[in-house]
Write a protein that holds these residues in place. Structure first.
Motif, PDB file in Angstrom:
ATOM      1  N   PRO A   1       0.820  -1.217   0.000  1.00  0.00           N
ATOM      2  CA  PRO A   1       0.000   0.000   0.000  1.00  0.00           C
ATOM      3  C   PRO A   1       0.854   1.268   0.000  1.00  0.00           C
TER       4      PRO A   1
ATOM      5  N   ASP B   1      -7.595   0.999   1.992  1.00  0.00           N
ATOM      6  CA  ASP B   1      -6.665   0.515   3.008  1.00  0.00           C
ATOM      7  C   ASP B   1      -7.014   1.133   4.356  1.00  0.00           C
TER       8      ASP B   1
ATOM      9  N   VAL C   1       0.278   1.402   7.230  1.00  0.00           N
ATOM     10  CA  VAL C   1      -0.860   1.208   6.326  1.00  0.00           C
ATOM     11  C   VAL C   1      -0.985  -0.281   6.038  1.00  0.00           C
ATOM     12  N   LYS C   2      -2.207  -0.814   6.187  1.00  0.00           N
ATOM     13  CA  LYS C   2      -2.452  -2.240   5.960  1.00  0.00           C
ATOM     14  C   LYS C   2      -3.448  -2.422   4.825  1.00  0.00           C
ATOM     15  N   ARG C   3      -3.176  -3.442   4.007  1.00  0.00           N
ATOM     16  CA  ARG C   3      -4.049  -3.765   2.872  1.00  0.00           C
ATOM     17  C   ARG C   3      -4.577  -5.183   3.034  1.00  0.00           C
TER      18      ARG C   3
ATOM     19  N   GLU D   1       2.185  -4.549   4.212  1.00  0.00           N
ATOM     20  CA  GLU D   1       2.067  -3.336   5.013  1.00  0.00           C
ATOM     21  C   GLU D   1       3.146  -2.334   4.603  1.00  0.00           C
TER      22      GLU D   1
END
Length: 220
Positions: free
Chosen positions: A129, A158, A192-194, A199
């Motif tokens: 991301p 996200d 930020v995580k998807r 990450e």
């Protein structure tokens, strides 16, 4: 079995032995009523072609626990089955396993669609991301106020965490979080995580140096 008995006598006797009725046999075998009556009444002129008759006798044999070959041989001896034509087919067996070609065809189509979707959206689903931090604007920033507003932009699909706390993201992907700074060095970790993806993490440092009070204020 069937010695000195006609086909009609054997069938009717077996129905009585099993405490059944003609109606029950018709229901169990799904043979048309007029064909069943023609069989037990020995009315060969009212019966269909030989493949149909053999199929009906096989169903009757199963229902009455008789040998299908015995019933067929008895019928051939007693009657002269009509020859089947080019368009005649055996009655459909409703218990037969249906062809699965159509089902496999749909599965193949779904598989192709799924693969195409994954190919087009692979980056969105599995990629790393993006993260754009507006404040702090540099890796290390010095401020004079305790209240600091961390801001930035990510993909709205996200999610963002600042110091392991999830922060709200609007439809355009913008986020902000108010942070109370302690005098000296403060560390802000942006993660930020998807979904199904990786990450992205960035660390920014904010040094809070309280503004010195004016000399005249100290003397009051």
């Amino acid at each position: 079995m069937g010695e000195n008995k006609s086909l009609k006598e054997l069938i009717l006797e077996r129905i009585e032995e099993r405490e059944l009725t003609a109606e029950k046999i018709i229901q169990m075998t799904e043979i048309p009523r007029h064909y069943f009556d023609a069989l037990v009444k020995e009315e060969a002129d009212k019966l269909p072609a030989a493949p149909y008759i053999r199929g009906y006798l096989q169903k009757i044999a199963v229902a009455l626990e008789l040998d299908p070959r015995t019933l067929w041989e008895m019928y051939k001896v007693e009657q002269s089955p009509k020859a089947s034509g080019s368009n005649d087919r055996l009655p459909e067996n409703r218990f037969a396993i249906k062809s699965k070609k159509a089902g496999w065809g749909w599965l193949a189509v779904l598989a192709v669609v799924a693969i195409a979707y994954l190919g087009i959206n692979a980056g969105q689903l599995f990629g790393k991301p993006s993260l754009a931090i507006n404040q702090p604007s540099s890796e290390t920033e010095i401020v004079g106020l305790a209240d600091f507003l961390a801001t930035g932009i990510i993909d709205p699909k996200d999610k963002i965490l600042i110091n392991r706390e999830e922060v709200f993201v609007d439809q355009s992907g913008k986020f902000q979080k108010s942070v109370s700074l302690q005098p000296g060095l403060n560390t802000l970790e942006f993660t930020v995580k998807r979904f199904l993806g990786r990450e992205t993490t960035e660390v920014r440092k904010v040094i809070y140096q309280p503004t010195a009070q004016p000399l005249e204020e100290k003397q009051i």
